[in-house]
Enzyme design. Sequence first.
Site, PDB file in Angstrom:
ATOM      1  N   GLY A   8     -25.781 -19.036  -2.556  1.00 48.06           N
ATOM      2  CA  GLY A   8     -27.001 -19.078  -2.421  1.00 48.06           C
ATOM      3  C   GLY A   8     -27.654 -18.864  -3.923  1.00 48.06           C
ATOM      4  O   GLY A   8     -28.675 -19.732  -4.356  1.00 48.06           O
ATOM      5  N   ALA A   9     -27.203 -18.276  -5.066  1.00 53.05           N
ATOM      6  CA  ALA A   9     -27.424 -18.537  -6.368  1.00 53.05           C
ATOM      7  C   ALA A   9     -27.189 -19.687  -6.809  1.00 53.05           C
ATOM      8  O   ALA A   9     -28.126 -19.976  -7.660  1.00 53.05           O
ATOM      9  CB  ALA A   9     -26.562 -17.319  -7.068  1.00 53.05           C
ATOM     10  N   GLY A  49     -54.909   6.097 -17.169  1.00 54.59           N
ATOM     11  CA  GLY A  49     -55.830   5.809 -16.048  1.00 54.59           C
ATOM     12  C   GLY A  49     -56.360   4.342 -16.155  1.00 54.59           C
ATOM     13  O   GLY A  49     -55.442   3.418 -16.094  1.00 54.59           O
ATOM     14  N   GLY A  50     -57.520   4.137 -16.448  1.00 53.19           N
ATOM     15  CA  GLY A  50     -58.096   2.946 -15.998  1.00 53.19           C
ATOM     16  C   GLY A  50     -57.530   1.804 -17.183  1.00 53.19           C
ATOM     17  O   GLY A  50     -57.114   0.432 -16.959  1.00 53.19           O
TER      18      GLY A  50
HETATM   19  C1  HXC Z   1     -63.901  11.022 -23.581  1.00 55.82           C
HETATM   20  C2  HXC Z   1     -61.926  11.268 -24.859  1.00 55.82           C
HETATM   21  C3  HXC Z   1     -61.441  11.027 -23.676  1.00 55.82           C
HETATM   22  C4  HXC Z   1     -62.001  10.482 -22.549  1.00 55.82           C
HETATM   23  C5  HXC Z   1     -60.060  11.540 -25.352  1.00 55.82           C
HETATM   24  N1  HXC Z   1     -61.382  11.801 -25.614  1.00 55.82           N
HETATM   25  N2  HXC Z   1     -60.082  11.004 -24.177  1.00 55.82           N
HETATM   26  N3  HXC Z   1     -63.345  11.217 -24.651  1.00 55.82           N
HETATM   27  N4  HXC Z   1     -63.188  10.612 -22.446  1.00 55.82           N
HETATM   28  N5  HXC Z   1     -61.289  10.086 -21.611  1.00 55.82           N
HETATM   29  C6  HXC Z   1     -61.645  12.233 -27.001  1.00 55.82           C
HETATM   30  C7  HXC Z   1     -61.411  13.748 -27.310  1.00 55.82           C
HETATM   31  O1  HXC Z   1     -62.332  14.634 -26.813  1.00 55.82           O
HETATM   32  C8  HXC Z   1     -61.224  13.682 -28.591  1.00 55.82           C
HETATM   33  O2  HXC Z   1     -62.540  13.833 -29.077  1.00 55.82           O
HETATM   34  C9  HXC Z   1     -60.547  12.589 -29.017  1.00 55.82           C
HETATM   35  O3  HXC Z   1     -60.871  11.653 -28.078  1.00 55.82           O
HETATM   36  C10 HXC Z   1     -59.212  12.755 -29.369  1.00 55.82           C
HETATM   37  O4  HXC Z   1     -58.730  13.083 -28.023  1.00 55.82           O
HETATM   38  P1  HXC Z   1     -57.417  14.357 -28.124  1.00 55.82           P
HETATM   39  O5  HXC Z   1     -57.437  15.093 -26.721  1.00 55.82           O
HETATM   40  O6  HXC Z   1     -57.962  15.512 -29.250  1.00 55.82           O
HETATM   41  O7  HXC Z   1     -56.116  13.462 -28.620  1.00 55.82           O
HETATM   42  P2  HXC Z   1     -54.635  13.789 -28.298  1.00 55.82           P
HETATM   43  O8  HXC Z   1     -54.411  15.227 -28.177  1.00 55.82           O
HETATM   44  O9  HXC Z   1     -53.963  12.901 -29.088  1.00 55.82           O
HETATM   45  O10 HXC Z   1     -54.741  13.323 -26.550  1.00 55.82           O
HETATM   46  C11 HXC Z   1     -54.835  12.172 -26.264  1.00 55.82           C
HETATM   47  C12 HXC Z   1     -55.046  12.084 -24.787  1.00 55.82           C
HETATM   48  C13 HXC Z   1     -56.077  13.114 -24.134  1.00 55.82           C
HETATM   49  C14 HXC Z   1     -53.557  12.340 -24.282  1.00 55.82           C
HETATM   50  C15 HXC Z   1     -55.369  10.651 -24.522  1.00 55.82           C
HETATM   51  O11 HXC Z   1     -57.177  12.809 -24.914  1.00 55.82           O
HETATM   52  C16 HXC Z   1     -56.271  12.831 -22.493  1.00 55.82           C
HETATM   53  O12 HXC Z   1     -55.524  13.321 -21.813  1.00 55.82           O
HETATM   54  N6  HXC Z   1     -57.308  12.379 -22.367  1.00 55.82           N
HETATM   55  C17 HXC Z   1     -58.013  12.215 -20.980  1.00 55.82           C
HETATM   56  C18 HXC Z   1     -57.068  11.328 -20.432  1.00 55.82           C
HETATM   57  C19 HXC Z   1     -57.844  11.235 -19.052  1.00 55.82           C
HETATM   58  O13 HXC Z   1     -57.537  11.774 -18.148  1.00 55.82           O
HETATM   59  N7  HXC Z   1     -58.660   9.894 -19.107  1.00 55.82           N
HETATM   60  C20 HXC Z   1     -59.387   9.463 -17.687  1.00 55.82           C
HETATM   61  C21 HXC Z   1     -58.591   8.865 -16.619  1.00 55.82           C
HETATM   62  S1  HXC Z   1     -59.202   8.229 -15.342  1.00 55.82           S
HETATM   63  P3  HXC Z   1     -62.788  14.566 -30.875  1.00 55.82           P
HETATM   64  O14 HXC Z   1     -64.378  14.489 -30.689  1.00 55.82           O
HETATM   65  O15 HXC Z   1     -62.158  16.031 -30.692  1.00 55.82           O
HETATM   66  O16 HXC Z   1     -62.051  13.727 -31.748  1.00 55.82           O
HETATM   67  C22 HXC Z   1     -59.736   6.808 -15.452  1.00 55.82           C
HETATM   68  C23 HXC Z   1     -60.220   6.170 -14.153  1.00 55.82           C
HETATM   69  C24 HXC Z   1     -60.186   4.841 -14.406  1.00 55.82           C
HETATM   70  O17 HXC Z   1     -59.286   6.195 -16.397  1.00 55.82           O
HETATM   71  C25 HXC Z   1     -59.559   4.110 -13.024  1.00 55.82           C
HETATM   72  C26 HXC Z   1     -59.904   2.740 -13.015  1.00 55.82           C
HETATM   73  C27 HXC Z   1     -58.800   2.183 -11.977  1.00 55.82           C
END
Ligand code: HXC
Length: 511
Positions: free
Chosen positions: A405-406, A170-171
């Site tokens: 050209g290169a 994502g971001g």
């Molecule tokens: C809040 C988050 C988080 C998020 C992970 N966590 N991503 N908390 N916001 N985006 C937290 C989880 O709840 C968890 O908390 C801990 O971090 C570890 O995550 P897990 O899922 O247990 O780890 P893992 O299995 O290794 O997976 C990692 C991951 C997954 C692949 C990154 O967490 C994931 O898919 N996260 C969401 C990714 C996502 O969609 N982000 C938003 C993108 S949109 P605990 O308390 O259990 O330890 C975006 C928009 C911006 O970014 C655009 C700007 C241009």
Amino acid sequence: MKPILDELEQRRAGARAGGGEKRVAAQHKRGKLTARERLELLLDTGSFEEFDTFVQHRCTDFGMDKAEKIPGDGVVTGWGTVNGRKVFVFAKDFTVFGGSLSEAHAAKITKIQDMALKVRAPIIGLFDAGGARIQEGVAALGGYGEVFKRNVTASGVIPQISVIMGPCAGGDVYSPAMTDFIFMVRDTSYMFVTGPEVVKTVTNESVTAEELGGAKVHTTKSSVADGAFENDVECLLQMRRLIDFLPACNRSGVPVWPSFDDGERLDPSLDTLVPDNPNKPYDMKELIAKVADEGDFFEIQQGFAKNILTGFGRVEGRTVGFVANQPMVLAGVLDADASRKAARFVRFCDAFEIPIVTFVDVPGFLPGTAQEYGGLIKHGAKLLFAYSQATVPLVTVITRKAFGGAYDVMASKHIGGDVNYAWPTAQIAVMGAKGAVEIIFRADIDDPEKIAARTKEYEQRFLSPFVAAERGYIDEVITPRATRKRIARALAMLASKKIEAPMKKHDNLPL
Ligand code: HXC
């Protein structure tokens, strides 16, 4: 005083503990270091000065008011030194909310970005994060925007390096994409705009995170990343090595390190580097290694478009950027990928006043529908544009082929090459003998004897450096063994080069 000091120590210990023992253990189990361990490896021992240790998120939605508040909020920021030179750093802490970006977390990063720009020092971001803090919604998106804007303002002023050491989604991918270099760690890091689940829903493709955005994909297919390393430790040590090559900013000049390699050193083995048979390849990396101080070459984009080599080395202790056609891969031809790769590197060097040494052995641009449909014209133009625009010292050595050209594109005299040398083995022409004779003597095509005679005539007249040298397009034909010495002298002479470009808002690079 004592209780206050005790409280400070207690609070610091709380911040240092990150997301707690369990999450730190999980991080280690995956082969990853924590944010603080990474900074310890990246920076000189004891040099790290932390900022905003006690910053916490201010979110109250989705139960965040009841969630544990971990000081630092998922990113460790500050500054330190690498071999005594100042750098600014931020390291995402995956053990705290998955390193996700909140408003407060973003403010910590932008504070460091502002500071780095103010004092003109490189900034390095270590990424290991789950993107926007989902509970914060638009506040997190706003935070990203603030980071992106600063990336762009700092571009071309201070070096910006992104190191991907875990998930990066994502971001979190767009800030790295606007920095100068992205490096990844094999098997533990990946980058994508949307993850495998979203991909499955939207396009019905089933891919793993590794297949979608692992280090292999980004260093060999997409060219998003500039290099990949085996593990966190190797990666961070290589980042220290890279920083040693980079200037602090666009006005600081390149760092000068003590050199124990004589600039006048001759290398007789180079006299036989180019094989007698013009169609036989040889390794251009050997030439770079024999010209650079102590053979030290930090390659950029080693796994992508291997028909061109780009990277940093030093001559007499000063950083230079090397760009070289690689005859070992596709005969060193220029295609869309190679042009784009080299163009970006040339522009980095030019922005940061790093002189460029170009080694040329190029049979031309790659023909074919795949290339033309893929926009070879525009991508080739990027490299032509980048060299033509460069005002840094440009020293070019043609070792063998410089066709079509290169020839013009590869830092020729005509587009701004300052000192252009050729080895006696150079062949500077519109094209190779066979192609040329078949076109200009088409009437004789069925007469092998005539064609052979014409080919010989063409080879003798054009496939040498002397036609170009007669016109002054080549400043001198040099002996291969003296290449380092000639380059070192040329760079020393060009050190005071100054070109004033006409005033404009900015150019219109063929994107
Ligand atoms: C809040 C988050 C988080 C998020 C992970 N966590 N991503 N908390 N916001 N985006 C937290 C989880 O709840 C968890 O908390 C801990 O971090 C570890 O995550 P897990 O899922 O247990 O780890 P893992 O299995 O290794 O997976 C990692 C991951 C997954 C692949 C990154 O967490 C994931 O898919 N996260 C969401 C990714 C996502 O969609 N982000 C938003 C993108 S949109 P605990 O308390 O259990 O330890 C975006 C928009 C911006 O970014 C655009 C700007 C241009």
